[in-house]
Write a protein that holds these residues in place. Structure first.
Motif, PDB file in Angstrom:
ATOM      1  N   LEU A 244       0.842  -1.193   0.000  1.00 24.67           N
ATOM      2  CA  LEU A 244       0.000   0.000   0.000  1.00 24.67           C
ATOM      3  C   LEU A 244       0.879   1.245   0.000  1.00 24.67           C
ATOM      4  CD1 LEU A 244      -2.886   1.244   0.310  1.00 24.67           C
ATOM      5  CD2 LEU A 244      -2.465   1.234   2.776  1.00 24.67           C
ATOM      6  N   VAL A 245       0.573   2.184  -0.900  1.00 21.14           N
ATOM      7  CA  VAL A 245       1.263   3.471  -0.968  1.00 21.14           C
ATOM      8  C   VAL A 245       0.220   4.560  -0.775  1.00 21.14           C
ATOM      9  CG1 VAL A 245       2.634   5.031  -2.397  1.00 21.14           C
ATOM     10  CG2 VAL A 245       3.011   2.573  -2.539  1.00 21.14           C
ATOM     11  N   HIS A 246       0.425   5.389   0.247  1.00 15.11           N
ATOM     12  CA  HIS A 246      -0.485   6.500   0.554  1.00 15.11           C
ATOM     13  C   HIS A 246       0.263   7.809   0.310  1.00 15.11           C
ATOM     14  CE1 HIS A 246      -3.607   8.711   2.790  1.00 15.11           C
ATOM     15  NE2 HIS A 246      -2.611   9.443   3.216  1.00 15.11           N
ATOM     16  N   THR A 247      -0.285   8.646  -0.564  1.00 12.50           N
ATOM     17  CA  THR A 247       0.314   9.949  -0.856  1.00 12.50           C
ATOM     18  C   THR A 247      -0.560  11.022  -0.224  1.00 12.50           C
ATOM     19  OG1 THR A 247       1.098   9.072  -2.958  1.00 12.50           O
ATOM     20  CG2 THR A 247       1.162  11.451  -2.687  1.00 12.50           C
ATOM     21  N   THR A 248       0.035  11.851   0.644  1.00  8.75           N
ATOM     22  CA  THR A 248      -0.704  12.906   1.337  1.00  8.75           C
ATOM     23  C   THR A 248      -0.831  14.139   0.443  1.00  8.75           C
ATOM     24  OG1 THR A 248       1.286  13.887   2.312  1.00  8.75           O
ATOM     25  CG2 THR A 248       0.240  12.095   3.542  1.00  8.75           C
ATOM     26  N   PRO A 249      -1.673  15.104   0.828  1.00  2.90           N
ATOM     27  CA  PRO A 249      -1.796  16.333   0.032  1.00  2.90           C
ATOM     28  C   PRO A 249      -0.490  17.113  -0.087  1.00  2.90           C
ATOM     29  CG  PRO A 249      -3.616  16.169   1.572  1.00  2.90           C
ATOM     30  CD  PRO A 249      -2.663  15.064   1.902  1.00  2.90           C
ATOM     31  N   LYS A 250       0.402  16.961   0.874  1.00  2.00           N
ATOM     32  CA  LYS A 250       1.687  17.655   0.814  1.00  2.00           C
ATOM     33  C   LYS A 250       2.705  16.924  -0.050  1.00  2.00           C
ATOM     34  CE  LYS A 250       1.154  19.790   5.314  1.00  2.00           C
ATOM     35  NZ  LYS A 250       1.684  19.901   6.683  1.00  2.00           N
ATOM     36  N   GLY A 251       2.357  15.759  -0.564  1.00  2.00           N
ATOM     37  CA  GLY A 251       3.253  14.990  -1.416  1.00  2.00           C
ATOM     38  C   GLY A 251       4.074  13.956  -0.670  1.00  2.00           C
ATOM     39  N   GLU A 252       3.873  13.813   0.633  1.00  2.00           N
ATOM     40  CA  GLU A 252       4.595  12.800   1.406  1.00  2.00           C
ATOM     41  C   GLU A 252       4.081  11.419   1.023  1.00  2.00           C
ATOM     42  OE1 GLU A 252       3.514  13.898   5.335  1.00  2.00           O
ATOM     43  OE2 GLU A 252       4.840  15.632   5.399  1.00  2.00           O
ATOM     44  N   VAL A 253       4.975  10.461   0.940  1.00  2.00           N
ATOM     45  CA  VAL A 253       4.612   9.099   0.559  1.00  2.00           C
ATOM     46  C   VAL A 253       4.815   8.176   1.757  1.00  2.00           C
ATOM     47  CG1 VAL A 253       5.143   7.181  -0.978  1.00  2.00           C
ATOM     48  CG2 VAL A 253       5.214   9.516  -1.839  1.00  2.00           C
ATOM     49  N   LYS A 254       3.759   7.451   2.113  1.00  2.00           N
ATOM     50  CA  LYS A 254       3.822   6.471   3.206  1.00  2.00           C
ATOM     51  C   LYS A 254       3.588   5.106   2.594  1.00  2.00           C
ATOM     52  CE  LYS A 254       1.995   9.834   6.426  1.00  2.00           C
ATOM     53  NZ  LYS A 254       0.895  10.165   7.327  1.00  2.00           N
ATOM     54  N   GLU A 255       4.422   4.133   2.964  1.00  2.00           N
ATOM     55  CA  GLU A 255       4.356   2.805   2.360  1.00  2.00           C
ATOM     56  C   GLU A 255       4.138   1.742   3.430  1.00  2.00           C
ATOM     57  OE1 GLU A 255       8.022   2.417   0.251  1.00  2.00           O
ATOM     58  OE2 GLU A 255       7.454   3.902  -1.251  1.00  2.00           O
ATOM     59  N   TRP A 256       3.460   0.686   3.037  1.00  2.00           N
ATOM     60  CA  TRP A 256       3.218  -0.462   3.903  1.00  2.00           C
ATOM     61  C   TRP A 256       3.263  -1.707   3.046  1.00  2.00           C
ATOM     62  CZ3 TRP A 256      -0.960  -3.904   3.703  1.00  2.00           C
ATOM     63  CH2 TRP A 256      -1.086  -4.774   4.800  1.00  2.00           C
ATOM     64  N   GLU A 257       3.909  -2.745   3.568  1.00  2.00           N
ATOM     65  CA  GLU A 257       4.041  -4.000   2.827  1.00  2.00           C
ATOM     66  C   GLU A 257       3.842  -5.165   3.783  1.00  2.00           C
ATOM     67  OE1 GLU A 257       7.587  -6.352   0.557  1.00  2.00           O
ATOM     68  OE2 GLU A 257       7.404  -4.200   0.171  1.00  2.00           O
ATOM     69  N   CYS A 258       3.192  -6.202   3.281  1.00  2.00           N
ATOM     70  CA  CYS A 258       2.926  -7.373   4.102  1.00  2.00           C
ATOM     71  C   CYS A 258       2.762  -8.592   3.210  1.00  2.00           C
ATOM     72  CB  CYS A 258       1.641  -7.142   4.908  1.00  2.00           C
ATOM     73  SG  CYS A 258       1.189  -8.517   5.965  1.00  2.00           S
ATOM     74  N   ASN A 259       2.994  -9.750   3.788  1.00  2.00           N
ATOM     75  CA  ASN A 259       2.717 -10.998   3.094  1.00  2.00           C
ATOM     76  C   ASN A 259       1.205 -11.088   2.911  1.00  2.00           C
ATOM     77  OD1 ASN A 259       2.055 -13.756   2.534  1.00  2.00           O
ATOM     78  ND2 ASN A 259       4.071 -14.332   3.306  1.00  2.00           N
ATOM     79  N   ARG A 260       0.778 -11.342   1.703  1.00  2.00           N
ATOM     80  CA  ARG A 260      -0.653 -11.344   1.380  1.00  2.00           C
ATOM     81  C   ARG A 260      -1.419 -12.382   2.199  1.00  2.00           C
ATOM     82  NH1 ARG A 260      -3.083 -11.425  -4.721  1.00  2.00           N
ATOM     83  NH2 ARG A 260      -5.247 -11.642  -4.140  1.00  2.00           N
TER      84      ARG A 260
END
Length: 160
Positions: free
Chosen positions: A93-109
């Protein structure tokens, strides 16, 4: 719905892109500002040629400018995007905020859990993904009905 699934025939993966609902397109924004300015000017037509018009004009322009600023600020705060990629064994999962910051999350499906909090979250039917020792929100900006549909959709997709 403000989310869509895409599949790439060359790669065995699914992608879900989520975004907030944008109810005012650019043409609607321009039309709204123009109509607002026109409606504010109508009561001042009898004042044409008087000095009172010049006294009122700055306040009318400040009202239209304030409306413009508020709508622009709202539009900028709605520039959120989330992209969930499901591969054979990974959920990313990649979440991009209004300020352009990128937050990432990864997990075994296989270990990824989709959770829905009916009333305990910041919004009703709050949807999260849990795995790899973290719990992340997904689609918090969607409407209540859209979050319910998202929860069911994510459960079906992760079970495959």
């Amino acid at each position: 719905m403000p989310y869509e699934w895409t599949t790439d025939p060359d790669e065995p993966q699914q992608k879900m892109r989520l975004w907030p609902h944008q109810s005012l397109p650019a043409r609607g924004f321009a039309a709204f500002i123009l109509v607002t300015f026109t409606m504010i000017l109508i009561p001042t037509l009898p004042l044409l040629g008087t000095t009172l018009l010049w006294g009122l004009l700055p306040f009318m322009l400040m009202a239209v400018g304030g409306m413009y600023y508020a709508l622009q600020k709202n539009h900028r705060s709605r520039q959120i995007e989330e992209v969930l990629t499901l591969k054979d064994d990974i959920a990313y999962l990649v979440h991009t905020t209004p300020k352009g910051e990128v937050k990432e999350w990864e997990c075994n499906r296989y270990w990824t859990q989709v959770l829905k909090y009916e009333k305990d979250g910041p919004v009703p039917h709050y949807v999260t993904l849990r795995g790899h020792g973290r719990e992340v929100e997904i689609g918090a900006f969607l409407s209540e009905d859209e979050r319910i549909a998202l929860f069911d959709d994510l459960q079906r997709s992760l079970q495959r």
